[in-house]
Design an enzyme around this catalytic site. Sequence first.
Site, PDB file in Angstrom:
ATOM      1  N   HIS A  43       1.915   3.343  -3.135  1.00 48.65           N
ATOM      2  CA  HIS A  43       1.137   4.514  -3.588  1.00 48.65           C
ATOM      3  C   HIS A  43       1.741   5.818  -3.069  1.00 48.65           C
ATOM      4  O   HIS A  43       1.728   6.845  -3.750  1.00 48.65           O
ATOM      5  CB  HIS A  43      -0.308   4.438  -3.065  1.00 48.65           C
ATOM      6  CG  HIS A  43      -1.135   3.360  -3.671  1.00 48.65           C
ATOM      7  ND1 HIS A  43      -1.445   3.330  -5.019  1.00 48.65           N
ATOM      8  CD2 HIS A  43      -1.733   2.272  -3.136  1.00 48.65           C
ATOM      9  CE1 HIS A  43      -2.207   2.266  -5.263  1.00 48.65           C
ATOM     10  NE2 HIS A  43      -2.390   1.604  -4.144  1.00 48.65           N
ATOM     11  N   HIS A  81      -8.586  -3.870   7.321  1.00 49.16           N
ATOM     12  CA  HIS A  81      -7.584  -2.998   6.697  1.00 49.16           C
ATOM     13  C   HIS A  81      -8.146  -1.581   6.688  1.00 49.16           C
ATOM     14  O   HIS A  81      -9.187  -1.332   6.079  1.00 49.16           O
ATOM     15  CB  HIS A  81      -7.316  -3.500   5.269  1.00 49.16           C
ATOM     16  CG  HIS A  81      -6.437  -2.620   4.422  1.00 49.16           C
ATOM     17  ND1 HIS A  81      -5.101  -2.901   4.186  1.00 49.16           N
ATOM     18  CD2 HIS A  81      -6.687  -1.486   3.734  1.00 49.16           C
ATOM     19  CE1 HIS A  81      -4.580  -1.978   3.389  1.00 49.16           C
ATOM     20  NE2 HIS A  81      -5.524  -1.101   3.095  1.00 49.16           N
ATOM     21  N   ASP A 101       0.849  -1.200   0.000  1.00 52.59           N
ATOM     22  CA  ASP A 101       0.000   0.000   0.000  1.00 52.59           C
ATOM     23  C   ASP A 101       0.887   1.253   0.000  1.00 52.59           C
ATOM     24  O   ASP A 101       0.562   2.267  -0.633  1.00 52.59           O
ATOM     25  CB  ASP A 101      -0.922  -0.020   1.231  1.00 52.59           C
ATOM     26  CG  ASP A 101      -2.253   0.657   0.974  1.00 52.59           C
ATOM     27  OD1 ASP A 101      -2.270   1.687   0.293  1.00 52.59           O
ATOM     28  OD2 ASP A 101      -3.292   0.168   1.460  1.00 52.59           O
ATOM     29  N   HIS A 136      -7.846   2.823   6.378  1.00 50.07           N
ATOM     30  CA  HIS A 136      -7.123   4.012   5.902  1.00 50.07           C
ATOM     31  C   HIS A 136      -7.475   5.169   6.833  1.00 50.07           C
ATOM     32  O   HIS A 136      -8.573   5.223   7.393  1.00 50.07           O
ATOM     33  CB  HIS A 136      -7.463   4.338   4.444  1.00 50.07           C
ATOM     34  CG  HIS A 136      -6.658   3.509   3.495  1.00 50.07           C
ATOM     35  ND1 HIS A 136      -5.420   3.889   3.032  1.00 50.07           N
ATOM     36  CD2 HIS A 136      -6.901   2.298   2.947  1.00 50.07           C
ATOM     37  CE1 HIS A 136      -4.937   2.947   2.233  1.00 50.07           C
ATOM     38  NE2 HIS A 136      -5.815   1.961   2.162  1.00 50.07           N
ATOM     39  N   TYR A 163     -13.254   6.509  -4.752  1.00 46.42           N
ATOM     40  CA  TYR A 163     -11.935   6.098  -5.220  1.00 46.42           C
ATOM     41  C   TYR A 163     -11.029   7.304  -5.411  1.00 46.42           C
ATOM     42  O   TYR A 163     -11.472   8.341  -5.921  1.00 46.42           O
ATOM     43  CB  TYR A 163     -12.050   5.418  -6.589  1.00 46.42           C
ATOM     44  CG  TYR A 163     -12.562   4.034  -6.528  1.00 46.42           C
ATOM     45  CD1 TYR A 163     -11.690   2.965  -6.303  1.00 46.42           C
ATOM     46  CD2 TYR A 163     -13.906   3.770  -6.692  1.00 46.42           C
ATOM     47  CE1 TYR A 163     -12.179   1.677  -6.255  1.00 46.42           C
ATOM     48  CE2 TYR A 163     -14.393   2.488  -6.638  1.00 46.42           C
ATOM     49  CZ  TYR A 163     -13.523   1.441  -6.415  1.00 46.42           C
ATOM     50  OH  TYR A 163     -13.997   0.173  -6.365  1.00 46.42           O
TER      51      TYR A 163
END
Lengths: 342, 342
Positions: B19, B196, B16, B198, B287
């Site tokens: 990115h 998971h 991840d 963010h 997104y």
Amino acid sequence: MSGKRDILITEVALRDGSHAINHQFTVEQVVSVARALDEANVPFIEVSHGDGLAGSSLQYGLSRTNEMELIEAAVSVCKQATVGVLLLPGIGTIKDLNAAVKLGVGMARIATHVTEADISAQHIARSKELGLFTVGFLMMSHMAPPEKLVEQAKLMESYGADAVYVVDSAGALLPHEVAERIRALKQSIGVEIGFHAHNNLSLAMANTLAAIQEGATRIDGSVRCLGAGAGNTQTEVLVAVLERMGIETGIDLYKMMDLAEEIVAPILQVPQEITRDSLVLGYAGVYSSFRLHAERAAKKFGIDSRDILIELGKRKAVGGQEDMIIDVAAEILKQRSAAGLR
Amino acid sequence: MSGKRDILITEVALRDGSHAINHQFTVEQVVSVARALDEANVPFIEVSHGDGLAGSSLQYGLSRTNEMELIEAAVSVCKQATVGVLLLPGIGTIKDLNAAVKLGVGMARIATHVTEADISAQHIARSKELGLFTVGFLMMSHMAPPEKLVEQAKLMESYGADAVYVVDSAGALLPHEVAERIRALKQSIGVEIGFHAHNNLSLAMANTLAAIQEGATRIDGSVRCLGAGAGNTQTEVLVAVLERMGIETGIDLYKMMDLAEEIVAPILQVPQEITRDSLVLGYAGVYSSFRLHAERAAKKFGIDSRDILIELGKRKAVGGQEDMIIDVAAEILKQRSAAGLR
């Protein structure tokens, strides 16, 4: 903008954020931040040295600009927001408070260590006489169990405080610990309850939501996390999260986002990440002022400064007990030697 | 180090986190990070392009180094940790998985949009045949209600997955939404449950704790928050918080802190703060690939890109529906004109 506010936010970037930039605020910066906060409809804006009125000193860090100038500048651009100040009895005095009031301040937060509310009696009384909204601010709240916190909050209420804050100065509280503290206060005092978080354990938002769930109605935030250690609850993010939860702050989210990105981020010399240093402070639950002393002792005794800080946290060492650091270091070394670890 | 692990952490900084640095990892960086993670006793380390195997492309961003070289390098320095890969069917293929397994990979996570688990059947089956620990990874989990998530997780379980993850790709979930999703899975599937996060809404830690409380036993973290948007749950901070809660990860806290500060922080080109862009993505629940399209449309129609993203979130637009962006922008403008707002 709706006038309704379920939660009253106090923006502390111009006070707690002073720590994050070594007290280097200029009048121009304060004017641009305060004006944008006011336009975003933030209700309370705290402006002071990071350690409160008269904090500018060799011990706590010299301010670039006299804080009375900064306060005056903030007041001059606020149309709806109330500008407040922080005062730690022992650092700031009633004289400083009088001076701030003459500049148009409408709120005073009187801050003491969580077990020392008794030293706030005169300051809270005087703040009320001056007609200020007056907050009792119980720092390092992780160091006292809920019963003790209740006792101390009741003292502040008895002195006349309009609200009492649970202040997680070291960013050391876990969400359930915040919840039990706010719940205990809610059951025991009649005035408003507030919460002030630090993000050293990445729990500022979690703890803030736990506090709100238990009945806290005043919350501190710092735009772009501009505060001591890893900063506070990030105001613009808090506004977004509370909007998603249907809780109204009355604050304009887009304006706060733009302020964070366009005005505050460029002021920051170092980004507000969770670094090793702030993580250790939150994990150990100690004053940031202990860090340098612990590092010196660690070097001298050939041990890890983190072990010293964690032991100081267990012993609930408080500011002024820096002498304890050498003792702790010596003991750690002795225990290691006895255990054959060195 | 105790061998006991109440929670199994998968470190995603080398996947991840790709990115966060525009897929510019070098072999040297991967070696130093993977070695330190292994020495800190992290059990699982994911290494892939940010969008999984074969993600390196003009569309998703070209990797500086072939990911197979990075995977091989990570495997070569891991004494106890299992190196895993991410695979999004449609981007990566079974062939890529076969190649990774030859390099010594021991875990595969097969990722689909939360409503498209059916496209993972072959990949999960093949991963099991190859003897890998196999995870079903349900991305953008905020876009489906718990019942739908349960249905999709059951599909992945039926294909042979050893664990199913709730993946909050947009960092949009609130703690109670995480809790209800994990709880629903716990009641419905027999395999392990993972989470998971963010940090776009500063809720990564809060959401992770909510997931653990409801029975998730596998958690993703990224050291120094090295992940898409505002990053993931910061691994070294998570280890500290769980230690404080008496939950064992088996991971060495000091080693993780040192890795974060001394090896990972210098790799970061831009610090992992919660910026306006990542906050908008979390708030809107869309997104990240929509952002640039929305900014272009906003400019063309003279409206705020945030209004477009928030409307796209409400419509639950998914990747591939970028065409919808112009329609939404035009409609916002039309509504404004009708309301006399412009």
